[in-house]
Design an enzyme around this catalytic site. Structure first.
Site, mmCIF file in Angstrom:
data_model
loop_
_atom_site.group_PDB
_atom_site.id
_atom_site.type_symbol
_atom_site.label_atom_id
_atom_site.label_comp_id
_atom_site.label_asym_id
_atom_site.label_seq_id
_atom_site.Cartn_x
_atom_site.Cartn_y
_atom_site.Cartn_z
ATOM 1 N N LYS A 35 60.328 45.412 36.956
ATOM 2 C CA LYS A 35 60.042 46.611 36.170
ATOM 3 C C LYS A 35 58.521 46.682 36.016
ATOM 4 C CE LYS A 35 61.559 50.116 33.700
ATOM 5 N NZ LYS A 35 62.120 51.313 34.350
ATOM 6 N N TYR A 89 65.538 34.885 28.613
ATOM 7 C CA TYR A 89 66.585 34.019 28.066
ATOM 8 C C TYR A 89 66.019 32.698 27.568
ATOM 9 C CZ TYR A 89 70.051 37.167 30.193
ATOM 10 O OH TYR A 89 70.798 38.254 30.548
ATOM 11 N N ASP A 92 65.986 49.762 37.232
ATOM 12 C CA ASP A 92 66.886 50.895 36.949
ATOM 13 C C ASP A 92 67.293 51.571 38.261
ATOM 14 O OD1 ASP A 92 64.176 51.425 37.064
ATOM 15 O OD2 ASP A 92 64.203 53.054 35.604
#
Ligand code: NAD
Length: 353
Positions: free
Chosen positions: A187, A142, A219
């Site tokens: 991740k 972001y 995930d």
């Protein structure tokens, strides 16, 4: 204890719910011998109307001089068409950035009395649910470099070791005060920034041998949250993953009007606010549920001022109020006592011991 609080009611239901939280704080102060000094500041749409900008410099300055900030919510359809640099939400980013708040805490709690609102099968949440998502707030994709390159576009996820270390430390400190269990989400099978994240979390973990740590890919974490949410206590993660997972965790509770949040920095200063928005559809109608804001005030006492007894007393009063059947329309079910914002505030206040 004398505490200087900045109040930022904001727009929509913001003023309705902040008012109830202040009444609860005042009652708590009376019982436990504290003094709150309030300063009410403008931010969001109401600030645009009065000053032409969503976050007037005076608001940021006064917030910096205070010991903590309690915020309602900002935004509404009235300001949907202002230029993007002037949007009410800019006030939130400006406050978080200007106050150096890098650590976002979002507890997702399911109260026994509201278990029916949970969209998951009841056996998955039997005995209640209490997950704390600790989200890094000022780094990652972001805030990384972004741009357009011909007909392609890019965003960059970048973290420094120092940024990961300071949020990890916060999360471990919180885990130490809870059930000493921390799940770090990344991740790392794909992203280099996640490999740095994981290695740094492991380094910090060495200083907290009592905390049981595990790592999950994001995930898998998203799936586990709906498959078996009770396995989690503290979830530590980076900005974007935290944005998504904290929303998922809060949906499990089924009651957006119930959930508080905190944004912290390394010292005791923090900004506290409900996770919901300004609910313009019910603003000023004595319909808003004030409990998320009241619980945000309790978090403030706990995390900024270490007033544990006082925070416990407010949280217990909220539980008792629910047990007595008081419900605003958003959490109402048949057979309960339908009430408005002010009556809910009254009920909590009368339950503070
Ligand atoms: P919202 O959270 O304001 O409302 C979603 C739904 O939940 C509405 O039906 C609303 O009536 C209900 N709701 C929310 N809080 C409630 C409460 N305390 N009691 C009872 N019902 C409640 O989200 P939205 O409609 O997407 O956004 C409305 C405005 O709020 C927009 O301008 C948005 O940008 C802004 N917003 C602000 C914040 C913030 O200030 N932190 C966060 C999200 C959205």
């Amino acid at each position: 204890m004398k505490i200087r609080l900045a109040l930022i009611p904001g727009d929509g239901i913001g003023p309705d719910i902040v008012k109830e939280a202040v009444r609860v704080l005042d009652k708590t102060a009376d019982i436990y011998g504290h003094e709150f000094e309030y300063r009410t500041l403008l931010a969001g749409g109401c600030a645009i109307d009065r000053t032409g900008e969503p976050l007037p410099a005076e608001t940021l300055e006064c917030a910096k001089e205070s010991d903590a900030v309690l915020l309602g919510a900002v935004g509404g359809p009235k300001w949907d068409n202002v230029p993007s640099s002037l949007r009410p939400e800019k006030a939130l980013l400006g406050l978080r950035g200007g106050l150096g708040l890098f650590c976002n805490l979002r507890p997702a709690m399911l109260y026994d009395e509201l278990a029916g609102a949970c969209p998951l099968r009841s056996e998955l949440v039997e005995g209640g649910l209490n997950v704390m998502v600790v989200r890094e707030l000022t780094g990652g994709i972001y805030f990384g470099e972004r741009g357009r390159d011909g007909d392609s576009a890019y965003d960059t996820m970048r973290y420094s070791k120092g940024e990961v270390e300071r949020i990890a430390r916060k999360a471990f400190e919180i885990a130490m005060k809870r059930n000493k269990k921390l799940t770090s989400v990344d991740k790392a099978n794909i992203l280099e920034s996640s490999r740095l994240w994981r290695a740094t979390v492991d380094e910090v973990a060495a200083d907290y041998p009592e905390v049981a740590v595990n790592h999950l890919y994001v995930d898998n974490a998203a799936m586990q949250l709906v498959r078996n949410p009770k396995q989690f206590d503290v979830i530590l993660t980076e900005n974007m993953f935290g944005d998504i997972l904290s929303d998922e965790a809060s949906m499990i509770t089924g009651s957006i009007g119930m959930l508080p949040s905190a944004s912290l920095r390394s010292d005791s200063f923090g900004m506290y606010e409900p996770i919901h928005g300004s609910a313009p559809d019910i603003a000023g109608q004595n319909k808003a549920n004030p409990l998320a804001t009241i619980l945000s005030a309790a978090m403030m006492l706990r995390y900024s001022f270490s007033l544990t007894k006082e925070a416990d007393a407010i949280e217990k009063a909220v539980e008792d109020t629910l047990r007595q059947g008081w419900r605003t329309a958003d959490i109402y079910t048949e057979g309960c006592r339908l009430c408005g914002t002010v009556e809910m505030g009254d009920a909590v206040i009368s339950n503070i011991k």
